[in-house]
Design a protein around this motif. Structure first.
Motif, PDB file in Angstrom:
ATOM      1  N   PRO A  25      24.825  20.581  51.739  1.00 39.45           N
ATOM      2  CA  PRO A  25      25.773  21.308  50.889  1.00 39.45           C
ATOM      3  C   PRO A  25      26.769  20.330  50.278  1.00 39.45           C
ATOM      4  O   PRO A  25      26.940  19.204  50.757  1.00 39.45           O
ATOM      5  N   VAL A  26      27.431  20.759  49.261  1.00 39.67           N
ATOM      6  CA  VAL A  26      28.394  19.890  48.582  1.00 39.67           C
ATOM      7  C   VAL A  26      29.482  19.420  49.551  1.00 39.67           C
ATOM      8  O   VAL A  26      30.012  18.311  49.414  1.00 39.67           O
ATOM      9  N   GLU A  27      29.778  20.216  50.590  1.00 39.36           N
ATOM     10  CA  GLU A  27      30.810  19.844  51.565  1.00 39.36           C
ATOM     11  C   GLU A  27      30.391  18.649  52.423  1.00 39.36           C
ATOM     12  O   GLU A  27      31.231  18.062  53.104  1.00 39.36           O
ATOM     13  N   ALA A  28      29.126  18.267  52.398  1.00 33.25           N
ATOM     14  CA  ALA A  28      28.655  17.119  53.171  1.00 33.25           C
ATOM     15  C   ALA A  28      28.920  15.802  52.449  1.00 33.25           C
ATOM     16  O   ALA A  28      28.642  14.734  52.982  1.00 33.25           O
ATOM     17  N   PHE A  29      29.482  15.879  51.265  1.00 30.04           N
ATOM     18  CA  PHE A  29      29.726  14.688  50.468  1.00 30.04           C
ATOM     19  C   PHE A  29      31.219  14.448  50.277  1.00 30.04           C
ATOM     20  O   PHE A  29      32.011  15.381  50.146  1.00 30.04           O
ATOM     21  N   ASP A  30      31.574  13.177  50.271  1.00 27.00           N
ATOM     22  CA  ASP A  30      32.885  12.777  49.772  1.00 27.00           C
ATOM     23  C   ASP A  30      32.698  12.602  48.278  1.00 27.00           C
ATOM     24  O   ASP A  30      31.746  11.938  47.840  1.00 27.00           O
ATOM     25  N   ILE A  31      33.576  13.212  47.497  1.00 30.95           N
ATOM     26  CA  ILE A  31      33.438  13.154  46.044  1.00 30.95           C
ATOM     27  C   ILE A  31      34.696  12.513  45.472  1.00 30.95           C
ATOM     28  O   ILE A  31      35.802  13.043  45.631  1.00 30.95           O
ATOM     29  N   SER A  32      34.508  11.366  44.852  1.00 30.72           N
ATOM     30  CA  SER A  32      35.632  10.707  44.202  1.00 30.72           C
ATOM     31  C   SER A  32      35.535  10.968  42.699  1.00 30.72           C
ATOM     32  O   SER A  32      34.459  11.219  42.164  1.00 30.72           O
ATOM     33  N   ILE A  33      36.684  10.904  42.055  1.00 34.13           N
ATOM     34  CA  ILE A  33      36.750  11.210  40.624  1.00 34.13           C
ATOM     35  C   ILE A  33      37.360  10.025  39.885  1.00 34.13           C
ATOM     36  O   ILE A  33      38.429   9.535  40.245  1.00 34.13           O
ATOM     37  N   ASP A  34      36.671   9.586  38.849  1.00 35.00           N
ATOM     38  CA  ASP A  34      37.204   8.582  37.941  1.00 35.00           C
ATOM     39  C   ASP A  34      37.662   9.336  36.698  1.00 35.00           C
ATOM     40  O   ASP A  34      36.847   9.811  35.914  1.00 35.00           O
ATOM     41  N   GLU A  35      38.968   9.484  36.546  1.00 35.51           N
ATOM     42  CA  GLU A  35      39.529  10.270  35.440  1.00 35.51           C
ATOM     43  C   GLU A  35      39.356   9.598  34.088  1.00 35.51           C
ATOM     44  O   GLU A  35      39.408  10.250  33.064  1.00 35.51           O
ATOM     45  N   ASN A  36      39.188   8.306  34.077  1.00 35.97           N
ATOM     46  CA  ASN A  36      39.084   7.573  32.806  1.00 35.97           C
ATOM     47  C   ASN A  36      37.760   6.839  32.717  1.00 35.97           C
ATOM     48  O   ASN A  36      37.694   5.677  32.361  1.00 35.97           O
ATOM     49  N   SER A  37      36.714   7.541  33.026  1.00 38.35           N
ATOM     50  CA  SER A  37      35.394   6.936  33.056  1.00 38.35           C
ATOM     51  C   SER A  37      34.937   6.496  31.671  1.00 38.35           C
ATOM     52  O   SER A  37      35.257   7.117  30.662  1.00 38.35           O
ATOM     53  N   ALA A  38      34.179   5.443  31.653  1.00 36.52           N
ATOM     54  CA  ALA A  38      33.611   4.942  30.399  1.00 36.52           C
ATOM     55  C   ALA A  38      32.378   5.733  29.979  1.00 36.52           C
ATOM     56  O   ALA A  38      31.849   5.526  28.900  1.00 36.52           O
TER      57      ALA A  38
END
Length: 174
Positions: free
Chosen positions: A135-148
């Motif tokens: 499930p999605v809860e099994a993942f750590d999800i990081s966010i790059d707000e200014n992705s290329a």
């Protein structure tokens, strides 16, 4: 005939009857090869962004009555022995929860890919019950707000998500 999603959306780039017969024949050949090798075949078809987000298409680009993706869906409905999984319904349902394609371009983002993975794994459990999607809860999800990834289009609202399986993986996900 690939690379022009607008023409495909308009229904201007259809497969010929001969091409569709060749697709069917090729899949049937692969089914036989996989059976001989004692393997399972599942072909996964991912819709273009325009299929999932048709409501954002400008009125000046009318949707055709038929496109290549719809032709393949029709072919598979008429030949249910073909092991093809279309992700259209799953992705269309998930778009209500979050954005699943990049703002610019035609590719799905990491959430779109995750929902595709989840749908594929659920389908595979029909043949391999020991498989279970994380499930999605099994993942750590990081966010790059200014992705290329979309920056070259000039969008400032773009986010790139990075999914990493939690380490150590909690027992409830094993």
């Amino acid at each position: 005939k690939d690379g022009n999603t607008i023409q495909d959306y308009r229904g201007e780039m259809l497969f010929s009857g001969a091409e569709l017969k060749r697709v069917k024949k090729n899949i049937e050949r692969k089914i036989i090869q996989c059976r001989r090798a004692n393997t399972h075949l599942l072909i996964i078809l991912i819709p273009n962004k325009e299929t999932v987000y048709a409501e954002y298409m400008p009125n000046s680009i009318p949707k055709g009555k038929m496109n290549r993706f719809a032709q393949l869906q029709k072919l598979c409905r008429e030949n249910p022995h073909l092991p093809v999984l279309f992700l259209t319904d799953a992705l269309t349902a998930k778009k209500k929860e979050r954005q699943i394609y990049y703002t610019g371009g035609t590719h799905w983002n990491q959430y779109g890919a995750f929902y595709g993975y989840e749908t594929v794994m659920n389908r595979l459990t029909q043949h391999f019950p020991q498989l279970k999607p994380y499930p999605v809860e099994a993942f750590d999800i990081s966010i790059d707000e200014n992705s290329a990834y979309d920056h070259w289009f000039g969008f400032k609202d773009h986010r790139h998500y990075q999914f990493s399986l939690k380490k150590p993986l909690p027992e409830k996900f094993k």
